[in-house]
Design an enzyme around this catalytic site. Structure first.
Site, short mmCIF file in Angstrom:
data_model
loop_
_atom_site.label_atom_id
_atom_site.label_comp_id
_atom_site.label_asym_id
_atom_site.label_seq_id
_atom_site.Cartn_x
_atom_site.Cartn_y
_atom_site.Cartn_z
N MET A 62 88.75 53.30 64.11
CA MET A 62 88.44 54.73 64.08
C MET A 62 89.48 55.36 64.99
O MET A 62 89.65 54.88 66.13
CB MET A 62 87.04 54.91 64.69
CG MET A 62 86.16 55.84 63.95
SD MET A 62 84.53 55.88 64.73
CE MET A 62 83.99 57.38 63.95
N ILE A 96 89.56 57.92 66.76
CA ILE A 96 89.17 58.48 68.06
C ILE A 96 89.22 57.41 69.15
O ILE A 96 89.26 57.72 70.33
CB ILE A 96 87.75 59.11 68.05
CG1 ILE A 96 86.72 58.15 67.49
CG2 ILE A 96 87.75 60.44 67.29
CD1 ILE A 96 85.27 58.61 67.72
N SER A 97 89.22 56.15 68.78
CA SER A 97 89.15 55.07 69.76
C SER A 97 90.53 54.75 70.35
O SER A 97 91.48 54.46 69.62
CB SER A 97 88.59 53.81 69.07
OG SER A 97 88.90 52.67 69.81
N THR A 98 90.61 54.78 71.66
CA THR A 98 91.88 54.50 72.34
C THR A 98 92.40 53.10 72.01
O THR A 98 93.60 52.91 71.80
CB THR A 98 91.73 54.60 73.88
OG1 THR A 98 90.66 53.74 74.28
CG2 THR A 98 91.42 56.03 74.31
#
Ligand SMILES: N[C@@H](CCC(=O)N[C@@H](CS)C(=O)NCC(=O)O)C(=O)O
Ligand SMILES: *[C@@H]1O[C@H](CO)[C@@H](O)[C@H](O)[C@H]1NC(C)=O
Length: 223
Positions: A9, A11-13
């Site tokens: 995803m 948004i995940s760093t």
């Protein structure tokens, strides 16, 4: 052989750090978005690949691997045309890169998730706690020291340590800005990361979405 498939995803760093590694080694991967909020990661097909149900997960022609800090070295060792991002034979340099990868996982990632996201997501917090701000600044102090003599986190060229820490720092800087008087080297290093040709596509886009998600939750939070 088919293309490796990366599940994640944006948004995940930790997902973005792997997307940057793939770009850095010019590897053609197929990216498949997993919606954690819809529970995609708890479905049987996903658990068969990764019983720990985390993102990112790599499917390399039926060989599964999760944990971004393991995926990054694997991709370089298996697919990169040269080993500059994670040298094969320089034991000392590899060890220092590993140290920084563990720093990212143990310190920076923990701050992103437990310091910033979780209090907002699970406890409706609308601000970052003073303790987290303090801990993030401690991490910045360490990184400023890591960068004392070098342009990158390990030596004067980019390694996978920079891409892992770069993704985390891009998130942390938004919520705990770094004072230029205290952290000039850290800020200059991050400018180098931002100047990478694939940075915008592989990290910035997802980071903007991540920041918006956290800020929207903060605005709704009551505490
Ligand atoms: N250290 C791991 C962290 C992976 C991780 O915990 N990812 C989170 C999202 S950022 C996740 O998948 N959470 C869902 C879950 O654990 O079920 C890595 O770098 O891959
Ligand atoms: C957070 O807010 C939601 C919705 O307003 C509420 O249902 C929940 O109990 C709150 N959680 C905490 C820990 O305050």
């Amino acid at each position: 052989m088919g293309k490796p498939i990366l599940y994640g995803m944006e948004i995940s760093t930790v997902v973005r750090s792997v997307l940057m590694v793939a770009k850095a080694i010019d590897l053609d991967i197929e990216y498949r978005e997993i919606d954690l909020f819809a529970g995609d990661h708890l479905k049987e097909e996903y658990l068969k690949m990764n019983p720990q149900h985390t993102i990112p997960t790599l499917d390399d022609n039926g060989e599964y691997l999760w944990e971004s800090h393991a995926i990054a070295p694997y991709l370089v060792e298996k697919y990169a045309k040269d080993d500059s991002l994670f040298p094969k034979n320089d034991i000392r340099k590899r060890a220092r890169i590993n140290q920084r990868l563990h720093f990212d996982n143990g310190v920076l990632y923990g701050l992103c998730i437990r310091g910033i996201v979780m209090p907002v997501y699970t406890q409706n917090k609308s601000t970052i706690s003073p303790e987290t701000i303090d801990d993030v600044n401690k991490a910045y102090v360490h990184m400023e020291k890591f960068l004392e003599k070098d342009l990158y986190l390990v030596g004067d060229s980019l390694t996978i340590a920079d891409l892992a820490c770069g993704a985390s720092i891009s998130a942390l800087f938004e919520f705990v800005p770094a004072d230029p008087a205290k952290y000039p080297k850290l800020l200059a290093w991050f400018e180098r990361i931002k100047a990478l040709p694939y940075y915008k596509e592989a990290n910035e886009k997802g980071n903007i979405a991540y920041i918006k998600m956290v800020r929207d939750l903060m605005a709704k939070g009551k505490q």
